[in-house]
Design a protein around this motif. Sequence first.
Motif, short mmCIF file in Angstrom:
data_model
loop_
_atom_site.label_atom_id
_atom_site.label_comp_id
_atom_site.label_asym_id
_atom_site.label_seq_id
_atom_site.Cartn_x
_atom_site.Cartn_y
_atom_site.Cartn_z
N HIS A 1199 0.83 -1.21 0.00
CA HIS A 1199 0.00 0.00 0.00
C HIS A 1199 0.86 1.25 0.00
O HIS A 1199 0.58 2.22 -0.73
CB HIS A 1199 -0.92 -0.02 1.21
N ASP A 1200 1.93 1.27 0.79
CA ASP A 1200 2.81 2.44 0.84
C ASP A 1200 3.50 2.67 -0.50
O ASP A 1200 3.68 3.81 -0.93
CB ASP A 1200 3.85 2.27 1.95
N ILE A 1201 3.91 1.59 -1.15
CA ILE A 1201 4.58 1.74 -2.46
C ILE A 1201 3.62 2.34 -3.48
O ILE A 1201 3.97 3.26 -4.23
CB ILE A 1201 5.12 0.38 -2.93
N LEU A 1202 2.40 1.84 -3.51
CA LEU A 1202 1.41 2.38 -4.46
C LEU A 1202 1.08 3.84 -4.14
O LEU A 1202 0.86 4.64 -5.05
CB LEU A 1202 0.16 1.51 -4.44
N LYS A 1203 1.03 4.20 -2.88
CA LYS A 1203 0.77 5.60 -2.51
C LYS A 1203 1.91 6.50 -2.99
O LYS A 1203 1.66 7.62 -3.44
CB LYS A 1203 0.60 5.72 -1.01
N VAL A 1205 3.74 5.99 -5.62
CA VAL A 1205 3.59 6.11 -7.07
C VAL A 1205 2.51 7.12 -7.42
O VAL A 1205 2.70 7.99 -8.29
CB VAL A 1205 3.30 4.73 -7.70
N THR A 1206 1.38 7.02 -6.78
CA THR A 1206 0.29 7.96 -7.06
C THR A 1206 0.64 9.37 -6.62
O THR A 1206 0.15 10.34 -7.21
CB THR A 1206 -0.99 7.50 -6.36
N ALA A 1207 1.51 9.51 -5.61
CA ALA A 1207 1.90 10.85 -5.16
C ALA A 1207 2.70 11.59 -6.23
O ALA A 1207 2.64 12.82 -6.31
CB ALA A 1207 2.72 10.76 -3.88
N ILE A 1208 3.42 10.85 -7.07
CA ILE A 1208 4.18 11.50 -8.14
C ILE A 1208 3.24 12.10 -9.18
O ILE A 1208 3.49 13.20 -9.71
CB ILE A 1208 5.16 10.48 -8.78
N PHE A 1209 2.14 11.41 -9.47
CA PHE A 1209 1.21 11.89 -10.50
C PHE A 1209 0.08 12.73 -9.90
O PHE A 1209 -0.39 13.65 -10.55
CB PHE A 1209 0.62 10.69 -11.25
N SER A 1210 -0.36 12.41 -8.71
CA SER A 1210 -1.49 13.13 -8.08
C SER A 1210 -1.10 13.44 -6.63
O SER A 1210 -1.55 12.79 -5.69
CB SER A 1210 -2.76 12.30 -8.12
N PHE A 1211 -0.23 14.43 -6.49
CA PHE A 1211 0.31 14.69 -5.16
C PHE A 1211 -0.76 15.28 -4.22
O PHE A 1211 -0.84 14.90 -3.05
CB PHE A 1211 1.50 15.65 -5.27
N GLN A 1212 -1.55 16.20 -4.72
CA GLN A 1212 -2.54 16.83 -3.85
C GLN A 1212 -3.56 15.82 -3.34
O GLN A 1212 -3.91 15.81 -2.16
CB GLN A 1212 -3.26 17.96 -4.62
N GLU A 1213 -4.06 14.96 -4.23
CA GLU A 1213 -5.04 13.96 -3.80
C GLU A 1213 -4.44 12.99 -2.78
O GLU A 1213 -5.10 12.60 -1.81
CB GLU A 1213 -5.58 13.19 -5.00
N THR A 1214 -3.19 12.62 -3.00
CA THR A 1214 -2.54 11.70 -2.06
C THR A 1214 -2.32 12.37 -0.72
O THR A 1214 -2.49 11.75 0.35
CB THR A 1214 -1.20 11.22 -2.63
N GLU A 1215 -1.96 13.65 -0.73
CA GLU A 1215 -1.77 14.38 0.52
C GLU A 1215 -3.08 14.51 1.30
O GLU A 1215 -3.08 14.48 2.53
CB GLU A 1215 -1.20 15.77 0.23
N GLN A 1216 -4.15 14.64 0.59
CA GLN A 1216 -5.45 14.77 1.25
C GLN A 1216 -6.00 13.46 1.78
O GLN A 1216 -7.06 13.42 2.39
CB GLN A 1216 -6.46 15.39 0.28
N GLY A 1217 -5.27 12.36 1.56
CA GLY A 1217 -5.68 11.06 2.08
C GLY A 1217 -6.70 10.34 1.23
O GLY A 1217 -7.36 9.41 1.72
#
Length: 1330
Positions: A1199-1203, A1205-1217
């Motif tokens: 789960h952390d690895i996938l998060k 990866v998504t943070a590189i493309f969608s950082f704001q959404e990942t930061e918002q949880g």
Amino acid sequence: MTDVQKPGTPKRVTMAGEQRASSGSSRGSGKRSGSPEKRVPSAVQRWKRQHEQSMMEKLVGLRNEKKELTKISREQARNVARKIPTELLGRDWLNMIEATLETRAYLVEKLMPTLILGVEKLLNEADKRGLAGKDARDPNFNPINFLAQHLMRNNPRYSNFSEASPYVRTLREITEELKRELFNIEDNRLARIKSEARRRREEREKNEAMKLAERVTRMKMLMDQFKEWSAVPDGTVELQLLQNALRSFVELSEKFPEHLQAAAKLSQPLESTDESGKSLTVKEFAKYVIQYTDELSETLFERFMMHMAKCAAANRSLTMREARRIHLTNLFLSCDHSGIGLLDRHRILSLFENYWDSAKDEIKGNLCNPRKWPVVEVDEADDSISDEDEEQTPTSGGGKTGKPASPVGGKPASPPPNNQEKAQEQTQVTVEQKQEPASGAQEEKKEEPAKTETAEPEKPTEQGKEAEEKKEEKVEDKSEEQKEESKPEEPKAEQTEQKEATDVKPEEAKTEEAKPETEEVKKETEQAKAETATETGTGTGTVEKTETAVGGTGTETDEQVPQTAETGTSREQTQAKADEQTEEGADKEKEGEIEADVALTVDMMKPKTPATAGQQTVQFADGTQFERDNTAMTNVSLATGQSTFDENSLNVSQFVQVTETFLGNEPTFGSFDRLMKYIKSEYQETEDEKMERLMRARKEAMSSRRKMLLDQLFDKWDNDGSGFLDQEEVENVMTKYKDGQESDSIEKAKTEMKKKTKQPQDNRLSRREFRTFVTMVADQMPGADAFEYFVEFLNLSVEDIFEERKRTYAERIRGEARKKWLQHIITAADTGGASIDPVYKAVFQALFKDAEAHGGGKNISANIAMLERNNVARDRGDVMLRYVAATTEDADFLLGKILYKDMKGISFSAVESGKPIHVPRVANHGNIMFWNPYRKPDEREGSFIVIPLKDRRKRVFGLLGMDTLADSHTKSIFITHEIQFFQGVSKSFSIAYHSIDLRKKLLRITESAVSWIHRRSPHVKEIVCYIVEPDEESKDFVLRKMMMTDKRGAIQNLNQPPRLMRKDNLFRDYLFKAVDNSESVSADAYGEHHLAFPLRNDQGRTQAILDISIGELKQLPSHENREVQRMLRLLQMAHKEINKEMAGEDKNVVLEAENNEETRMDIMFDRLMLMELRENVTKVDTKAFAELRSYNDPPRIVHDILKSVTAIFSFQETEQGMFDDWQQMKGQINNDLLQKIVAYDPTAGQDLIPPEKIERYLKNVPHGEVAKHSSVPAQHMYNWVFVCLSLIEHTLKMRDNNDDILPPAKDSAEKERTDEQIVSEQTNEQEATS
């Protein structure tokens, strides 16, 4: 109480009370009655009275005594109170300073008693007159006269008035004390000196005795350790070994703590390494070592003895290894059926795999997996399974993993068809059952050494003939490959030919007569030998000359020409002698095999003395088969210095090394013996394969010879060493061949050459272009001997040209001297440790020497300017020239200066035209930039010339300028032959500059790889990078230590890299073996396990060595080992890419940041990692991603690895949880995510996310756990994220440091042009102008 009466009186007892009463009454009655009768006192009363009187007298006496004592004490107190100030004042003269003792004694005795009283009288008189607090003088009182009068009136010779003063009395006492002290000093100084000397002598003797005892103890320890160095008690040890052990201790002491480094220095400097083979006995051994270790402390000496013990163990291991190498060499000779000194590499590795698969577990424990690195190359290793699972995985014992077990020629991967059944049977039985070969095979192989033994004196002759054939055919192969350049296999085939040409050994004479062969094969072989014999006569006599004649442009050549042997008797004579002695040789061979087996056992169990440096690695007994191969390897080492790597073949040295790697560091005698018998019985070659190898060796020898002849012709033609020939002149000479009948062939070759040449034509031919052009012309001509006749005609024509031009002996001497100076420039680059300063120095020295010897004694000045992209003042042009080197007189005015396009000068005209510009009279030109402001206009007389510096693609990258402004001669104009030499200097400098530039780029890429290895493999203790340099003195190569890591993994680039010579590093010989064989080597050194990985160029030669130390571990953990192999594979890919670019191929630009050359090297390794991960992600099938989506509650790591990866493309959404919920995360796992990963460029874009914000998602994800608990897609994504973060970090740093290097965004409308684009535009302009 009763009274005691006298004897004889009656007793009367009375009470005490009664007696007192009666007495009292009687007294009272007496008084009352007033009786005059005088009462007589009794005796008691008299006694009492006397007692009372005596006591009173005593009391009175004590009271009077006390009064006297009190009076005396009071008087003493008064005296003390009156005496203390003067004594304290006088006591100030008593101090512990012996230097002023005599002076103080004189002053206190002669002067102070009178002077102090006079001063006292003076002060009292001043107080009486009231002058103490006034500043005004009293006219009636002169203090000086008063003091003088007092001193004269109280002269101590005539008056003792001063003796009444208590101060003076104190001074007298002090005087006596000072005299006594002075007397003691004067009389006892010598005694004290003697006492101090005696004490020091005793201390010295005591220390010497202790040192002697310690020396004796250490001598005994060293004599005891001698047994570890020599197996025989009364044996000897080579001096060279001890010197190497001492030198290695000095190197290791540099890693000691700081407080021990100074104490660990040896007692005296080490002498140069002995090369005479001198040996020491046990006493000489101890005396030699003790003279260097006398001053070491006890702790450091213990460390030294531990180091010596490790060196002794390494010496024993080296001795055992050398004994094995002898037998492995003999094994190679027995397997080399074709006699050309090469074996099929894939077949050998296939035999290793079969042996491994059929071996027992206890045998496998001592062997290395033949499917793993370092037995195979990192790009061939099978890393799909872990080390723990590989033994459990069933393998089909066939070819080598990842590569077909066959040579290029399409040979079968498995043994030949007639041996397949035997191979299948062998794989089903144990190794012990394979040890006994068939009797027929034994008899067949017993005849072979006998025939070889009898024919041995004639073998070098046949080898020389075959070598000449191979040289001629190799040139033909190259021309054919250049014609068919579109085929992808051609570069590899050309490299293979070059590599195998250097591996041709004199044992080629060991031909097919030792084996039964068909009549057809015999005829073909004899025909080939006969053809070679005719060619040898023209080639052997000129080989030695080539080594010196090629000189100035040796770096440009693809390979070095191997030395050929002298000619001798023919093959028919050798065969006749061998047939006559067949029976006798067979009998001797039977006895020889028995003796060889016994010798093998003895050699394996009994250590021998290792060889010294500068000779062969091993020393051999008389009569061994290795003597013939020893001569061959000596010739190859003199010509090439090292073997080239060929993925299809092995020479003898490479075969021995790869077999030792497979056997491990400490193989048992049984496993070694079984493997030798297995290879000897299983390695087979068909007659077709033998013939194919012979023909290929012949072609390579012919190609090498053609190259040698053409290089000689080029050097003869280019007498002034310019590095180029005029194409029109060459064509004019060629057209005269056969009276112009071959003009069509010349035109066809010219047209074909223009089509294949990418760089613009300037009517000049370099050495490489000249070889290509002549070979193409000869290939167009009919006839097999057309090349020989054509080159012979060109040689004669060149001599005729020189005769027509009346070239004198002085001109020939001038040409030879200039070529020597040009070669010094290239040598300075090859031996300068990747530093450009020695090249600048060599360039200026060559110019000065030529101006003095062949330029009429001109006083010249020179400078070098480099063409750079203009990031300083862009409004003044796209490029600028920065002066980087200049001669002494111009250094203060030129170094660091920048010449822009809008400034005066002819430099940019030379850059744009690509041709030299000569200004004979500077004063009359008007467009010359004078940097020296102190030079007067009337002193600006002289000549000036600028020579463009070009790379291999003929692009200008700088200028070389010379002038004679400082020359006072009236005639200081450069003439034609001088200008041609200047062009040769620019050519040599270009070769040297790009050689250094290549090394610097490789080191920068290696630095990135080393940092990744330390990051991914914590068990790697140290990594050291060496570059390979030639050594003209020893005719060998040396290693230059360029880079190393400390205990924390930080990289240290050495400013003054030390040189490692083979003779000084016998205990680190694995580094030199890796260079010799161009193969990975695993070895132990100083108690640590090392892995030496060679970094090869496009020809297969080793350019650099990476020494990886893993400490006391024998093997890295599985996941770390795979990561190290992966990094090394990518590093080798990066080296190949850089070598191709330096050879003239186009650059491979993938990321946006690579558009700038300055930043490209820093991110190239990361880019290769990114490309590999992109490829791996695209190979992941849908089942693997379906596995990820099938998780209801996935592991935290996934789960952390996938998060991340998504943070590189969608950082704001990942930061918002948004993706904390697994259900939301599963929706992102699709093909769109794969496409984003493949297309993502971490160096592009304006708003890059700081890496630390993404790294926090991977904070709790250890690298080792990813490989164990997560899936394959998660592993690839994990590595992809880290590579992207590294590239982002590089990009942000570069943008912060150089705001105008990188564009602010990927899609910006205005992008900066790179240096290559600018140079390409200049080239196009030049072509359009021409």
